[in-house]
Design an enzyme around this catalytic site. Structure first.
Site, mmCIF file in Angstrom:
data_model
loop_
_atom_site.group_PDB
_atom_site.id
_atom_site.type_symbol
_atom_site.label_atom_id
_atom_site.label_comp_id
_atom_site.label_asym_id
_atom_site.label_seq_id
_atom_site.Cartn_x
_atom_site.Cartn_y
_atom_site.Cartn_z
ATOM 1 N N ASN A 9 2.456 -3.308 -0.037
ATOM 2 C CA ASN A 9 0.997 -3.404 -0.229
ATOM 3 C C ASN A 9 0.708 -3.971 -1.628
ATOM 4 O O ASN A 9 0.999 -3.322 -2.628
ATOM 5 C CB ASN A 9 0.409 -1.988 -0.060
ATOM 6 C CG ASN A 9 -1.093 -1.941 -0.280
ATOM 7 O OD1 ASN A 9 -1.643 -2.723 -1.058
ATOM 8 N ND2 ASN A 9 -1.756 -1.026 0.394
ATOM 9 N N LYS A 12 -1.352 -1.746 -4.079
ATOM 10 C CA LYS A 12 -0.616 -0.649 -4.693
ATOM 11 C C LYS A 12 0.380 -1.187 -5.721
ATOM 12 O O LYS A 12 0.526 -0.625 -6.813
ATOM 13 C CB LYS A 12 0.120 0.165 -3.615
ATOM 14 C CG LYS A 12 -0.817 1.078 -2.857
ATOM 15 C CD LYS A 12 -0.187 1.751 -1.653
ATOM 16 C CE LYS A 12 1.056 2.536 -1.943
ATOM 17 N NZ LYS A 12 1.461 3.386 -0.785
ATOM 18 N N ASP A 69 3.416 7.533 -2.075
ATOM 19 C CA ASP A 69 2.682 7.846 -0.861
ATOM 20 C C ASP A 69 1.411 8.570 -1.268
ATOM 21 O O ASP A 69 1.445 9.456 -2.126
ATOM 22 C CB ASP A 69 3.517 8.693 0.102
ATOM 23 C CG ASP A 69 2.975 8.542 1.527
ATOM 24 O OD1 ASP A 69 2.814 7.404 1.992
ATOM 25 O OD2 ASP A 69 2.673 9.570 2.165
ATOM 26 N N PHE A 152 -9.379 -0.937 -3.749
ATOM 27 C CA PHE A 152 -8.954 -1.164 -2.363
ATOM 28 C C PHE A 152 -9.098 0.142 -1.589
ATOM 29 O O PHE A 152 -9.456 1.182 -2.150
ATOM 30 C CB PHE A 152 -7.509 -1.686 -2.319
ATOM 31 C CG PHE A 152 -6.471 -0.686 -2.753
ATOM 32 C CD1 PHE A 152 -6.233 -0.444 -4.097
ATOM 33 C CD2 PHE A 152 -5.738 0.034 -1.819
ATOM 34 C CE1 PHE A 152 -5.291 0.492 -4.502
ATOM 35 C CE2 PHE A 152 -4.782 0.962 -2.211
ATOM 36 C CZ PHE A 152 -4.564 1.197 -3.559
ATOM 37 N N TYR A 154 -10.074 3.279 0.209
ATOM 38 C CA TYR A 154 -11.282 4.097 0.247
ATOM 39 C C TYR A 154 -12.042 4.066 -1.083
ATOM 40 O O TYR A 154 -12.996 4.830 -1.265
ATOM 41 C CB TYR A 154 -10.908 5.552 0.581
ATOM 42 C CG TYR A 154 -10.268 5.740 1.947
ATOM 43 C CD1 TYR A 154 -11.028 6.110 3.050
ATOM 44 C CD2 TYR A 154 -8.896 5.552 2.133
ATOM 45 C CE1 TYR A 154 -10.444 6.298 4.301
ATOM 46 C CE2 TYR A 154 -8.297 5.732 3.375
ATOM 47 C CZ TYR A 154 -9.075 6.099 4.457
ATOM 48 O OH TYR A 154 -8.498 6.282 5.687
ATOM 49 N N ASP A 155 -11.627 3.214 -2.023
ATOM 50 C CA ASP A 155 -12.285 3.174 -3.339
ATOM 51 C C ASP A 155 -13.812 3.007 -3.266
ATOM 52 O O ASP A 155 -14.528 3.627 -4.058
ATOM 53 C CB ASP A 155 -11.693 2.050 -4.209
ATOM 54 C CG ASP A 155 -10.363 2.445 -4.841
ATOM 55 O OD1 ASP A 155 -10.015 3.645 -4.811
ATOM 56 O OD2 ASP A 155 -9.676 1.550 -5.361
ATOM 57 N N HIS A 181 -5.370 9.362 -9.220
ATOM 58 C CA HIS A 181 -4.161 9.965 -8.640
ATOM 59 C C HIS A 181 -2.928 9.125 -8.972
ATOM 60 O O HIS A 181 -1.921 9.631 -9.449
ATOM 61 C CB HIS A 181 -4.375 10.055 -7.118
ATOM 62 C CG HIS A 181 -4.939 8.788 -6.516
ATOM 63 N ND1 HIS A 181 -6.123 8.241 -6.944
ATOM 64 C CD2 HIS A 181 -4.458 7.940 -5.587
ATOM 65 C CE1 HIS A 181 -6.360 7.117 -6.277
ATOM 66 N NE2 HIS A 181 -5.346 6.913 -5.454
ATOM 67 N N ARG A 182 -2.999 7.789 -8.746
ATOM 68 C CA ARG A 182 -1.825 6.933 -8.962
ATOM 69 C C ARG A 182 -1.521 6.798 -10.454
ATOM 70 O O ARG A 182 -0.375 6.821 -10.863
ATOM 71 C CB ARG A 182 -2.054 5.549 -8.319
ATOM 72 C CG ARG A 182 -0.836 4.623 -8.389
ATOM 73 C CD ARG A 182 -0.959 3.416 -7.484
ATOM 74 N NE ARG A 182 -0.992 3.785 -6.081
ATOM 75 C CZ ARG A 182 -2.109 3.873 -5.348
ATOM 76 N NH1 ARG A 182 -3.282 3.543 -5.866
ATOM 77 N NH2 ARG A 182 -2.060 4.253 -4.091
HETATM 78 P P1 IMP Z 1 0.000 4.919 1.682
HETATM 79 O O1 IMP Z 1 0.367 5.714 2.901
HETATM 80 O O2 IMP Z 1 0.466 5.529 0.432
HETATM 81 O O3 IMP Z 1 0.370 3.477 1.798
HETATM 82 O O4 IMP Z 1 -1.577 4.898 1.503
HETATM 83 C C1 IMP Z 1 -2.423 5.390 2.467
HETATM 84 C C2 IMP Z 1 -3.746 4.719 2.449
HETATM 85 O O5 IMP Z 1 -4.504 5.372 1.455
HETATM 86 C C3 IMP Z 1 -3.840 3.242 2.109
HETATM 87 O O6 IMP Z 1 -3.716 2.437 3.213
HETATM 88 C C4 IMP Z 1 -5.232 3.137 1.550
HETATM 89 O O7 IMP Z 1 -6.155 2.972 2.573
HETATM 90 C C5 IMP Z 1 -5.440 4.497 0.933
HETATM 91 N N1 IMP Z 1 -5.238 4.466 -0.506
HETATM 92 C C6 IMP Z 1 -4.064 4.591 -1.187
HETATM 93 N N2 IMP Z 1 -4.285 4.532 -2.508
HETATM 94 C C7 IMP Z 1 -5.630 4.364 -2.664
HETATM 95 C C8 IMP Z 1 -6.458 4.205 -3.798
HETATM 96 O O8 IMP Z 1 -6.008 4.192 -4.960
HETATM 97 N N3 IMP Z 1 -7.761 4.071 -3.549
HETATM 98 C C9 IMP Z 1 -8.296 4.073 -2.295
HETATM 99 N N4 IMP Z 1 -7.564 4.181 -1.210
HETATM 100 C C10 IMP Z 1 -6.226 4.335 -1.386
#
Ligand code: IMP
Length: 203
Positions: A9, A12, A69, A152, A154-155, A181-182
């Site tokens: 992604n 990310k 994740d 990106f 749900y931001d 969070h990240r």
């Molecule tokens: P993943 O399983 O870690 O790839 O992420 C799950 C999903 O969470 C992604 O497809 C995004 O829709 C959402 N997501 C992950 N990180 C963020 C963020 O920083 N902001 C908003 N949505 C996020």
């Protein structure tokens, strides 16, 4: 230090690079090779899924790998979408589909009860089995409508409690990373990577 990024992604990957560079860690992030198949996220927790992704990339490349994740927990939905955050609106859901599904699921819920949190588990795995993991969380509320063009996922509907009422999508990347969070997970991970680096230099 060389680390293969387990995520395909680009959103990310960009954020992970920004945060690790911002933490002052000299890490060379290698993109995920195209020939490594997508890892199925069959774990029941964020940690299990992060480990599945990091171990798969480490095994495929023979290099240390790093994965993240992320899950969004909405209190009015009893913690959903949780580990199903990426596929809330179905297996091939777009960001917009997932956001629409979320707004629909909590339509009519008032602001006080729209509390939610993002949690990221960041995990690095080495071919010899060493592992460093970290967790980061941000509390907030789900907005009543989308706002902002940045970020990106749900931001556009996530309003962090530590902010000034703007969604993450209305913030500059550095503002988001400072409280996200990240950002939190990868700054803590960077501390762990420094320890690994120091121990390697001592050997
Ligand atoms: P993943 O399983 O870690 O790839 O992420 C799950 C999903 O969470 C992604 O497809 C995004 O829709 C959402 N997501 C992950 N990180 C963020 C963020 O920083 N902001 C908003 N949505 C996020």
């Amino acid at each position: 230090m060389k680390l293969v990024l387990a995520t395909a992604n680009p959103d990310k990957a960009r954020e992970i690079g920004d945060v690790l560079r911002g933490a002052g860690i000299a890490v060379d992030l290698l993109p995920r090779p195209d020939d490594v198949p997508e890892v199925e996220e069959t774990g029941l927790t964020l940690e299990e899924n992060a480990r599945l992704k990091a171990v798969a990339l480490c095994t495929a490349t023979g290099l240390p790998a790093v994965a993240d994740d992320t899950g969004l927990e909405v209190d009015a939905l009893d913690g959903a979408p949780g580990v199903r955050t990426a596929r809330f609106a179905g297996p091939n859901a777009s960001y917009a589909d997932n956001v629409a599904q979320l707004l629909d699921a909590i339509a009519g819920v008032d602001t006080e009860r729209r509390t939610a949190r993002f949690t990221t588990v960041a995990l690095a795995h080495w071919p010899d089995g060493r592992e460093v993991a970290a967790i980061g969380t941000v509390e907030g509320v789900i907005a009543h409508e989308v706002r902002g063009e940045r970020g990106f996922g749900y931001d556009p509907v996530f309003v962090p409690a530590e902010g000034d009422g703007r969604t993450f999508a209305q913030m500059a990347p550095a503002e988001k990373h400072a409280i996200s969070h990240r950002g939190r997970a990868f700054r803590t991970l960077a501390d762990g990577l420094r320890v690994v680096e120091t121990l390697e230099l001592e050997h």
